[in-house]
Structure formats: C-alpha cells, structure tokens
Scaffold this motif. Structure first.
Motif, short mmCIF file in Angstrom:
data_model
loop_
_atom_site.label_atom_id
_atom_site.label_comp_id
_atom_site.label_asym_id
_atom_site.label_seq_id
_atom_site.Cartn_x
_atom_site.Cartn_y
_atom_site.Cartn_z
N LEU A 107 -26.33 -20.70 -13.86
CA LEU A 107 -25.92 -20.96 -12.49
C LEU A 107 -24.57 -20.31 -12.20
O LEU A 107 -24.36 -19.74 -11.12
N SER A 108 -23.67 -20.33 -13.15
CA SER A 108 -22.37 -19.67 -13.00
C SER A 108 -22.55 -18.16 -12.81
O SER A 108 -21.89 -17.54 -11.96
N GLU A 109 -23.44 -17.58 -13.59
CA GLU A 109 -23.70 -16.14 -13.47
C GLU A 109 -24.31 -15.81 -12.11
O GLU A 109 -23.95 -14.82 -11.48
N ILE A 110 -25.21 -16.66 -11.64
CA ILE A 110 -25.82 -16.47 -10.32
C ILE A 110 -24.75 -16.54 -9.24
O ILE A 110 -24.72 -15.71 -8.32
N LEU A 111 -23.86 -17.51 -9.33
CA LEU A 111 -22.79 -17.64 -8.33
C LEU A 111 -21.89 -16.41 -8.33
O LEU A 111 -21.44 -15.96 -7.27
N GLY A 112 -21.62 -15.84 -9.51
CA GLY A 112 -20.83 -14.61 -9.58
C GLY A 112 -21.54 -13.46 -8.89
O GLY A 112 -20.93 -12.69 -8.13
N GLY A 113 -22.84 -13.32 -9.15
CA GLY A 113 -23.62 -12.28 -8.48
C GLY A 113 -23.65 -12.47 -6.97
O GLY A 113 -23.49 -11.51 -6.21
N LEU A 114 -23.83 -13.72 -6.55
CA LEU A 114 -23.83 -14.00 -5.11
C LEU A 114 -22.47 -13.71 -4.48
O LEU A 114 -22.40 -13.19 -3.36
N HIS A 115 -21.41 -14.05 -5.19
CA HIS A 115 -20.08 -13.79 -4.65
C HIS A 115 -19.90 -12.29 -4.37
O HIS A 115 -19.39 -11.91 -3.30
N TYR A 116 -20.36 -11.46 -5.27
CA TYR A 116 -20.23 -10.02 -5.05
C TYR A 116 -21.21 -9.52 -3.98
O TYR A 116 -20.81 -8.85 -3.01
N LEU A 117 -22.47 -9.84 -4.14
CA LEU A 117 -23.49 -9.30 -3.24
C LEU A 117 -23.35 -9.80 -1.81
O LEU A 117 -23.52 -9.03 -0.86
N ARG A 118 -23.03 -11.08 -1.63
CA ARG A 118 -22.86 -11.59 -0.28
C ARG A 118 -21.60 -10.99 0.35
O ARG A 118 -21.54 -10.85 1.57
N GLY A 119 -20.63 -10.62 -0.47
CA GLY A 119 -19.46 -9.92 0.07
C GLY A 119 -19.84 -8.58 0.67
O GLY A 119 -19.25 -8.14 1.66
N LEU A 120 -20.85 -7.94 0.10
CA LEU A 120 -21.34 -6.67 0.64
C LEU A 120 -22.23 -6.88 1.86
O LEU A 120 -22.12 -6.15 2.85
N SER B 47 -18.65 -11.96 6.26
CA SER B 47 -18.03 -13.06 7.01
C SER B 47 -18.02 -14.37 6.21
O SER B 47 -17.29 -15.30 6.57
N GLU B 48 -18.79 -14.44 5.13
CA GLU B 48 -18.79 -15.65 4.29
C GLU B 48 -17.50 -15.81 3.51
O GLU B 48 -17.19 -16.90 3.06
N GLY B 49 -16.78 -14.74 3.31
CA GLY B 49 -15.52 -14.81 2.57
C GLY B 49 -15.74 -15.32 1.15
O GLY B 49 -16.70 -14.92 0.48
N PRO B 50 -14.89 -16.22 0.69
CA PRO B 50 -14.96 -16.69 -0.70
C PRO B 50 -15.91 -17.87 -0.91
O PRO B 50 -15.75 -18.64 -1.85
N LYS B 51 -16.91 -18.01 -0.07
CA LYS B 51 -17.81 -19.17 -0.12
C LYS B 51 -18.39 -19.40 -1.51
O LYS B 51 -18.37 -20.52 -2.03
N ASP C 154 -30.40 -7.21 -1.05
CA ASP C 154 -30.95 -8.34 -0.31
C ASP C 154 -32.00 -9.08 -1.13
O ASP C 154 -32.05 -10.31 -1.13
N LEU C 155 -32.83 -8.33 -1.82
CA LEU C 155 -33.85 -8.95 -2.68
C LEU C 155 -33.19 -9.75 -3.80
O LEU C 155 -33.60 -10.88 -4.10
N ALA C 156 -32.17 -9.18 -4.41
CA ALA C 156 -31.46 -9.89 -5.49
C ALA C 156 -30.84 -11.18 -4.95
O ALA C 156 -30.91 -12.23 -5.61
N ILE C 157 -30.29 -11.14 -3.77
CA ILE C 157 -29.70 -12.33 -3.16
C ILE C 157 -30.77 -13.40 -2.96
O ILE C 157 -30.57 -14.57 -3.32
#
Length: 125
Positions: free
Chosen positions: A35-48, A52-56, A102-105
């Motif tokens: 789950l931590s690894e997923i959150l790291g991936g989401l933090h990067y990918l959602r930033g791209l 507007s989500e910022g550091p969510k 987008d698919l990875a997200i």
C-alpha cells in the motif's frame, strides 16, 4: 472519482485499527508495504495527470505512517522506503500524463482499495 473516494474511505478504516507495539511484526506488514508503494506511485502519477491534487497522496501516506508506524521504528523506515520506491519507479518512466499512466492510476486505485478492504475486514475490531 468513485474509486478515489472508495480508496480514501478504505484507508481511513484501515487507520482506525488499534496501535501495536512499535517493533512487533504484524501479519499485514506486507500489505502495508505494498500500500505504501502504491501511494508513492499515485503521488507521482497523479502529480502528472491531476496536478491540482497537490500533496494529497503524500498526505495519505503520512496519515498511514502516523497510524501504523511510530517515529524511529523499523516499520516506518520500511514503509517510507516502499513509498519512495513506488514514486521513483514511475518517475524514471513517465515525464507526462499518458494513457498508460492513467491505466496505472486506475489499477492502483483498485489494488489499494482491495488491500485496504482486506486489511480492515481481517484485522480491524
């Protein structure tokens, strides 16, 4: 949108689990690392893809750390390393939001929600 809300809800449920001794291994530590690894991936990918989500997603990780891993504990260090691994793995591959990103997200939302549901259902009071 619904999956994101579901993931956040499930994470909040997982965070409601009672605290354990700082260094006691938990049977769900592997799930927390993933789950931590997923959150790291989401933090990067959602930033791209959704800047507007910022550091969510980083904030979600911080909440997970605060709930499950006391400062200075090995669990915290491992979870932070997993988050960073997820972030850096996608940072090396993606420079812009693509259909593959987008698919990875979407897949991360699904997997993260499943992990949160499973851990909550099995280990929460």
């Amino acid at each position: 949108m619904l999956r994101r809300a579901l993931l956040i809800t499930m994470l909040a449920g997982a965070l409601a689990a009672p605290a354990r001794a700082a260094e006691d291994p938990a049977p769900f530590d592997g799930a927390l690392m993933r789950l931590s690894e997923i959150l790291g991936g989401l933090h990067y990918l959602r930033g791209l893809c959704s800047p507007s989500e910022g550091p969510k997603w980083r904030n979600q990780m911080q909440a997970l750390l605060d709930a499950e891993a006391p400062a200075g504990s090995q669990r915290r260090a491992h979870m932070m390393a997993s988050f960073n691994r997820g972030y850096r793995g996608f940072q090396q591959s993606y420079r812009s939001c693509t259909p593959a990103a987008d698919l990875a997200i979407r897949r991360f939302f699904e997997e993260g929600a499943k992990i949160s549901r499973d851990v909550t259902a099995r280990y929460a009071n």
